[in-house]
Design an enzyme around this catalytic site. Structure first.
Site: not given
Lengths: 556, 465
Positions: B231, B193
């Site tokens: 993110c 990720e």
């Protein structure tokens, strides 16, 4: 004329039988195979075969030969070209994908004979085996994709919860981009076409690198794909270590590799540089556990059926050279003699008294693999454990179906994946011990159990980890397109077949649509204790709490 | 800080736990999930305090983004566990009767989860697991099967050298490459990720009410998300040049309401995690060609590692603010001739974890979905897709691969084992050698599911052509 060799990642060596070996350094080109050596086979027709070695000592000589080299630059420009096609949107449309899939179907239909011939040349594969295991399976995959593509391409609606109310969501499948499929030699058509079908169905541009160890099929695939499919987005690169290395240095959006765990590591490490996701279809030692109750009085033919299925899975499948072929058997000490007897009998039914001469048995793919297998048999504690077979013929590259009993665990044949017609049988006191044996080795691609005992079946499924499992048969799970086909641990990662192929080459993009009503001010700063209370109820998803909190009541 | 020599006994304990089979039991999994819930409830205050200490996060933000979403996930896992753990039947053709086929989900074994500093509590239960860099939680969970290892690069490197059955990594692409290369040695599957520059495309809106709501969401999706250190935080905005002044005005007005006149006083925005990142962001701003583009904020407080919500107008595209993931409270606005140009703009850059589009234009929506690629697309909001359990959360290309949340979390740590059961009674005898034309004809019909043709061959009325 022998030249010195440098041992590199993939030895490539296939030699015709009975004649002086004329080793040529192959400097693989994209289309034309190196000069063949004509060989007469049984007076029927000329059969050509190739020899190829990679030799760093004669690179200078190679350069003089002015043949086109597929190097890192060529690989880079190939990827650039395909990326251009992909970015232009060529491969995304339903129509394009269907046209390519139809092209593959037509190709297999029209050129069936050529394919069978190439498979026979590379592996002495009998026609029916070629048909069943390669042609039918490839056509089947194609047909399924053609039928289901519209359905696969449709976005999948996803439910949404109170937390994101009001909203709607879906999961959209989109192609990854430009993908690399590296195939292998034992099922050179199937293991090239099957993943390519998945890649095309998912809307990608694809480069296929077939195995040079099956050169006839590699050349044929190169020719056929060029003839039947859209070259702007689908290409074949033939070659060996150098070409594969050049390809692996590029940035792909996905790499699909079928082959050995050793090279699987190299592929994944190369992919890591570009954060490229991979599917690795590797191998392993696939065990077969045979329970004595397979010989129930009531079902007299059970043991015979089991034996036949083991034989079919082992020797009628590329002569044991298959990633899911039974590698070794585990059974009880008491039952082993009976099992061996039936196996011996059925083997003769299948292949006759002299199996090496049987036309129904494939040969070993190359001298290198032949030597590897005979070396396994020659090891000290192994050769005296042979109870069936053991004969071999280097000229024909054939080894007879060989059964061994209780070979010590620390021998090579019990440690390495055999990938050939040798079948060791391990005996244990009781069958439960077989689980420990299997679990002490790395996870295989497939595990098989022959038993009518429901509890044993359940324990087997629950306690053994493998890519896939079959109860009371071998190999066949590969043919079920609704089951994912792939490994775990050392036997690989990722899966394919059927819709799983489509998924393997797709990115599943989450799409969330939010509305403008039902906004909660609790989300935003400035934060207050009241907002915290509201947030707690919102994330609980409990509609009553939410209403109470909104109205100013709260448990907290 | 864990000593590297001490790791081996821990790892052996984990392996032993897994081998004993206890982590496979539904009861064990449920007990661990319940333990997590208890932890989150009982330790809530301590968690808030820790997050405030590390990141200056307000407890509401901590709840909304971390504790709350986790609680929700754990509850979902508890209620769905039985369903997720059960085998799934697979369809078979009639010719295969009486076989049965199913897909059986089994744990992978030992998993390593390397979490990130910005949302340190976002971990997921699964197989025996080891964490790196997070607060210790052994009192609530089975210490022998769930371990937390704290440490820096050396510890991380050592852990990566060991053999895992799965590695789940959240972090930046550079380290992602290191993790995947290490995993390749052991053929360990990974989920990465990563990050990326998540663009927010801002189409013009007519209704003033819409505008207000959308502006809140944009600001919340940037400065309200760990001060942009997320993110999936909005990295930069794309807007049509004509609408840019209006947008800027709205943003500045709303920022004052949300973060106060003097943002340094406000407790509503997190601070920068550490000196290293603070200096990184300060350097971005110190670039003269970037400095001159600041249209709001720009103030920094180095002692407190605090940066004001800062908006910039059209900084140079070659500057690091536009080439690297910002991961901070700096919001560039890039203007385009027309909003559709955003598609080309986004496609010329690495694929992001998320694309946000604020629009009511259905055509634009369709075009974004089909002509761009990203981990996810969210329309008219930001960040919130993280809280949706029914859609996968993960990247593509440079933003990573693999996914989780909801059942996708369960799946990411599971091996789907295919199982086919056959009967010993029925047989396709033509499967076996010795081969002949008759058998070939039969097989051809069977493989084409041509049952009638099959009968014809059997009766000798059809030959292999």
């Amino acid at each position: 004329m022998m030249r010195s060799l440098s041992l590199e990642l993939f030895h490539v060596c296939s030699v015709d039988g009975g004649y002086t070996r004329s080793l040529r350094n192959q400097f693989p080109k994209q289309r034309n195979p190196p000069l063949p050596i004509p060989v007469l086979k049984k007076g029927k027709r000329l059969r050509f075969t190739h020899s190829s070695f990679i030799c760093s000592a004669t690179l200078a000589v190679m350069a003089d030969e002015k043949k086109k080299v597929f190097d890192v630059e060529s690989a880079a420009s190939l990827v650039k070209e395909l990326r251009g096609s992909f970015n232009a949107g060529k491969t995304k449309s339903y129509e394009w994908r269907i046209a390519q899939l139809k092209g593959i179907e037509k190709m297999i239909d029209e050129r069936e004979k050529d394919i069978i011939e190439a498979l026979h040349e590379d592996l002495s594969k009998p026609e029916l085996e070629a048909f069943v295991s390669e042609i039918s399976m490839s056509k089947g995959a194609c047909k399924l994709a053609l039928k289901e593509l519209g359905h696969w391409m449709k976005p999948e609606k996803a439910k949404t919860s109170m937390t994101t109310y009001p909203s709607s969501a879906e999961i959209v499948s989109e192609p990854l981009g430009v993908v690399l499929v590296i195939s292998t030699w034992n099922y050179p058509l199937l293991l090239s076409i099957d993943p390519v079908i998945g890649a095309i169905a998912a809307g990608n541009a694809v480069v296929l690198k077939p195995s040079e160890i099956a050169p006839a099929t590699s050349t044929l695939l190169s020719k056929l794909l060029e003839e039947y499919l859209d070259n702007s987005s689908i290409r074949v690169v033939e070659g060996s270590v150098a070409e594969t290395t050049a390809l692996l240095e590029q940035k792909w959006d996905k790499i699909f590799y079928t082959g050995s765990p050793r090279v699987g590591r190299i592929v994944m490490a190369a992919a890591a540089k570009h954060l490229t996701p991979v599917t690795l279809e590797l191998g392993g030692k696939c065990p077969v556990v045979v329970d004595s109750n397979v010989n129930l009085q009531f079902y007299l033919c059970d043991l015979k059926v089991a034996a036949r299925r083991i034989i079919a899975g082992k020797w009628a499948c590329n002569n044991g050279q298959a990633c899911i072929a039974p590698d070794y058997i585990i059974t009880t000490k008491d039952f082993a003699p009976k099992l061996i007897d039936v196996l011996r009998h059925e083997l003769e039914e299948f292949f006759g008294k002299n199996p090496i001469e049987s036309e129904d048995m494939s040969r070993i793919v190359s001298v290198q693999h032949f030597k590897r297998l005979t070396r396994l048999l020659d090891e000290d504690e192994v050769s005296d454990k042979i109870i069936v077979g053991g004969q071999s013929d280097e000229n024909q590259l054939k080894i007879a179906p060989t059964i061994l009993v209780d070979v010590p665990e620390d021998t090579e044949i019990m440690k390495e994946e055999i990938f050939g017609p040798l079948l060791p049988i391990l005996t244990v006191e009781n069958l439960e011990e077989s689980f420990d044996v299997i679990n002490s080795k790395s996870k295989p691609l497939a595990a098989y159990l022959f038993s009518e005992n429901k509890q044993l079946q359940k324990d087997f499924v629950n306690n053994i980890s493998a890519g896939g499992m079959l109860i009371n048969d071998t190999i066949l799970h590969l043919t079920v397109s609704s089951l994912p086909f792939g490994g775990v641990g050392e036997s690989g990662m990722g899966s394919y077949h059927g819709k799983f192929s489509f998924d393997a080459f797709s990115h599943k993009k989450a799409v969330l649509y939010r509305g403008f009503t039902g906004e909660s001010p609790a989300r935003y700063p400035p934060y207050t204790p009241g907002k915290l209370k509201l947030l707690k109820t919102l994330t609980s998803g409990n509609i009553v709490s939410i209403l109470l909190a909104l109205l100013g009541f709260s448990k907290d | 800080m864990a000593e590297i020599e001490n790791l081996e006994p821990d790892l052996e304990e984990l392996r032993e736990s897994y081998r004993s089979g206890k982590t496979k039991e539904a009861s064990w999994r449920k007990s661990q999930l319940k333990g997590l819930l208890t932890l989150l409830k009982e330790q809530e205050k301590d968690i808030f305090k820790a997050l405030e200490q590390d990141l200056g996060k307000h407890y509401a933000e901590s709840y909304r983004d971390e504790v709350g979403t986790l609680t929700k996930s754990v509850n979902l896992a508890l209620s769905s566990l039985k369903d997720w753990m059960s085998s799934r039947k697979a369809k078979l053709p009639i010719a295969a009767f009486p076989s049965t086929a199913e897909v059986f989900p089994e744990p992978l074994g030992l998993v390593l989860i390397i979490s990130s500093w910005n949302f340190p509590f976002a971990f997921r239960p699964g197989s025996s697991q080891l964490f790196s860099s997070s607060k210790t939680i052994p009192t609530y969970l089975d210490k022998k099967a769930v371990k937390v290892i704290e440490g820096g690069a050396a510890v991380g490197e050592h852990l990566l050298r060991c053999k895992w059955d799965k590695i789940f990594f959240t972090g930046n692409p550079r380290v992602g490459r290191v993790v995947m290369t290490a995993a390749a040695n052991h053929l360990t599957p990974v989920t990465l990720e990563l990050g990326g520059k998540c663009p927010a495309i801002f189409d013009s809106f007519s209704s003033s009410w819409d505008k207000e709501m959308v502006i809140k969401r944009v600001l919340g999706g940037k400065f309200g998300a760990c001060a942009g250190q997320a993110c999936i935080a909005i990295d930069y905005i794309l807007v049509q040049e004509g609408f840019a002044p209006t947008l800027l005005e709205l943003l500045r007005k709303m920022a004052k309401i949300m973060f106060g006149e003097n943002p340094r006083e406000t407790k509503s925005m997190a601070r920068i995690i550490n000196k290293q990142h603070f200096l990184r962001l300060k350097n971005i701003l110190d670039d003269p060609s970037v400095q001159s583009c600041i249209v709001h904020g720009g103030g920094v407080d180095e002692d407190n590692l605090f940066m004001e919500p800062t908006i910039l107008m059209n900084p140079p595209l070659k500057a690091s603010i536009m080439t690297d993931e910002i991961f901070g409270p700096l919001l560039p606005i890039i203007t385009l001739k027309k909003i559709e140009d955003s598609i080309e703009f986004i496609n010329s850059r690495p694929k992001a974890l998320a694309i946000y589009v604020f629009t009511k234009n259905e055509t634009l929506k369709r075009r974004i979905i089909s002509e761009t690629s990203s981990g996810s697309v969210t329309f008219n909001d930001a960040i919130i897709q993280y809280a949706a359990d029914t859609i996968p959360f993960g990247g593509v290309g440079e933003s990573g691969f693999g996914r989780y949340h909801g059942k996708f979390s369960f799946d990411t740590f599971t091996h789907e084992k295919a199982i086919l059961r056959r009967s010993l009674l029925t047989e396709f005898w033509f499967r076996f050698p010795p081969w002949n034309d008759f058998k070939l004809a039969l097989t051809k019909s069977a493989y084409n599911f041509d049952y009638f043709g099959f009968l014809l061959v059997l009766m000798g009325l059809k030959k292999n052509s």
